[in-house]
Design a protein around this motif. Structure first.
Motif, mmCIF file in Angstrom:
data_model
loop_
_atom_site.group_PDB
_atom_site.id
_atom_site.type_symbol
_atom_site.label_atom_id
_atom_site.label_comp_id
_atom_site.label_asym_id
_atom_site.label_seq_id
_atom_site.Cartn_x
_atom_site.Cartn_y
_atom_site.Cartn_z
ATOM 1 N N TYR A 1 0.799 -1.215 0.000
ATOM 2 C CA TYR A 1 0.000 0.000 0.000
ATOM 3 C C TYR A 1 0.837 1.274 0.000
ATOM 4 C CZ TYR A 1 0.965 -0.323 4.994
ATOM 5 O OH TYR A 1 1.585 -0.445 6.203
ATOM 6 N N GLN A 2 2.145 1.123 0.055
ATOM 7 C CA GLN A 2 2.993 2.304 0.004
ATOM 8 C C GLN A 2 3.190 2.721 -1.448
ATOM 9 O OE1 GLN A 2 6.524 0.967 1.989
ATOM 10 N NE2 GLN A 2 5.992 2.086 3.847
ATOM 11 N N GLU A 3 2.911 3.977 -1.714
ATOM 12 C CA GLU A 3 3.119 4.487 -3.064
ATOM 13 C C GLU A 3 4.524 5.040 -3.173
ATOM 14 O OE1 GLU A 3 0.225 7.063 -4.763
ATOM 15 O OE2 GLU A 3 -1.385 6.144 -3.614
ATOM 16 N N ILE B 1 4.201 10.496 -7.424
ATOM 17 C CA ILE B 1 3.344 11.624 -7.082
ATOM 18 C C ILE B 1 4.027 12.930 -7.474
ATOM 19 C CG2 ILE B 1 2.321 12.891 -5.156
ATOM 20 C CD1 ILE B 1 1.821 10.175 -3.836
ATOM 21 N N GLU C 1 3.854 13.340 -11.112
ATOM 22 C CA GLU C 1 2.496 13.690 -11.508
ATOM 23 C C GLU C 1 2.214 15.179 -11.276
ATOM 24 O OE1 GLU C 1 -1.749 11.709 -10.554
ATOM 25 O OE2 GLU C 1 -0.024 10.454 -10.076
ATOM 26 N N TYR D 1 -4.081 17.872 -0.303
ATOM 27 C CA TYR D 1 -2.922 16.997 -0.333
ATOM 28 C C TYR D 1 -2.585 16.534 1.073
ATOM 29 C CZ TYR D 1 -0.402 21.308 0.794
ATOM 30 O OH TYR D 1 0.011 22.454 1.366
ATOM 31 N N ARG D 2 -1.898 15.396 1.132
ATOM 32 C CA ARG D 2 -1.488 14.830 2.414
ATOM 33 C C ARG D 2 0.015 14.662 2.418
ATOM 34 N NH1 ARG D 2 -4.771 9.476 3.100
ATOM 35 N NH2 ARG D 2 -2.756 8.944 2.302
ATOM 36 N N ASP E 1 3.395 12.972 4.701
ATOM 37 C CA ASP E 1 3.765 12.004 5.724
ATOM 38 C C ASP E 1 4.414 12.727 6.900
ATOM 39 O OD1 ASP E 1 6.372 12.543 4.959
ATOM 40 O OD2 ASP E 1 6.711 10.594 4.028
ATOM 41 N N ILE F 1 2.397 12.568 -0.073
ATOM 42 C CA ILE F 1 2.023 11.169 -0.288
ATOM 43 C C ILE F 1 0.742 11.016 -1.099
ATOM 44 C CG2 ILE F 1 3.243 10.221 1.695
ATOM 45 C CD1 ILE F 1 0.608 10.233 3.239
ATOM 46 N N ASP F 2 -0.084 12.087 -1.162
ATOM 47 C CA ASP F 2 -1.329 11.997 -1.926
ATOM 48 C C ASP F 2 -1.834 13.405 -2.226
ATOM 49 O OD1 ASP F 2 -3.452 10.777 -3.209
ATOM 50 O OD2 ASP F 2 -4.645 10.566 -1.381
ATOM 51 N N PHE F 3 -2.563 13.556 -3.332
ATOM 52 C CA PHE F 3 -3.175 14.838 -3.653
ATOM 53 C C PHE F 3 -4.426 14.601 -4.482
ATOM 54 C CE2 PHE F 3 -0.908 14.012 -7.503
ATOM 55 C CZ PHE F 3 -1.634 14.641 -8.502
ATOM 56 N N GLU F 4 -5.296 15.606 -4.457
ATOM 57 C CA GLU F 4 -6.514 15.555 -5.245
ATOM 58 C C GLU F 4 -6.924 16.993 -5.548
ATOM 59 O OE1 GLU F 4 -11.122 14.273 -4.439
ATOM 60 O OE2 GLU F 4 -9.555 13.176 -3.404
#
Length: 179
Positions: A83-85, A90, A93, A158-159, A161, A167-170
């Motif tokens: 589950y680790q990206e 990112i 991207e 965005y998140r 760590d 680690i994540d964005f939208e």
């Protein structure tokens, strides 16, 4: 004594010794190669020809100990979790999105962030290049990052760590046309 003579005389005994300590045949072959290399590299340190056998088995024993130590270290390292990206994905991207946000900043702020954060230049060296105090530059960099972060927060969720890595964005809405 020549290496070939030593190896032909003791290889089978070393192999049997290794098999008694290591169960995997492929590992035994690898260890034999390591012992051969160590023997070759240290043959000039052998003082008495009568002590060749004990000297070889000392090398073999140390090689086995090193093998198990290395194996234990590898075992202690956590495996990559499914589950680790990969953070590079990112960042790759988001890379096209950075330039429009930088373009929205004043020129001096944008060039400062490009130099420090994108090009990886040293803050001390960059301060010297600009002829300003290092602590002043550090303050400007922090202020510029806060400003840039505000622009990102206006457009994206965005998140990060615990180390501050993305680690994540939208994207918040399709109305944000920066990216």
């Amino acid at each position: 004594m020549k290496l070939e003579d030593i190896w032909s005389a003791y290889r089978r005994q070393l192999e049997a010794f290794l098999h008694s300590k290591v169960s995997n045949a492929a590992d035994v072959e690898d260890l034999l190669q390591d012992i051969l290399i160590k023997t070759h590299g240290n043959l000039d340190s052998l003082q008495k020809e009568g002590s060749i056998q004990s000297w070889l088995f000392q090398i073999a024993n140390r090689t086995i100990i090193d093998f198990y130590r290395k194996k234990a270290r590898l075992k202690d390292q956590p495996a990559e979790l499914w589950y680790q990206e990969n953070p590079l994905d990112i960042k790759a991207e988001l890379a096209p999105c950075i330039e429009p946000f930088l373009a929205a900043l004043p020129d001096d702020t944008a060039s400062l962030l490009r130099a420090i954060d994108l090009e990886g230049r040293s803050q001390k060296e960059y301060a010297q290049e600009l002829g300003i105090n290092y602590t002043t530059l550090k303050s400007k960099v922090q202020k510029a990052r806060v400003t840039l972060r505000g622009l990102f927060e206006g457009c994206c969720h965005y998140r990060l760590d615990s180390q501050g890595n993305l680690i994540d964005f939208e994207q918040k809405a399709a109305s944000c046309k920066r990216c």
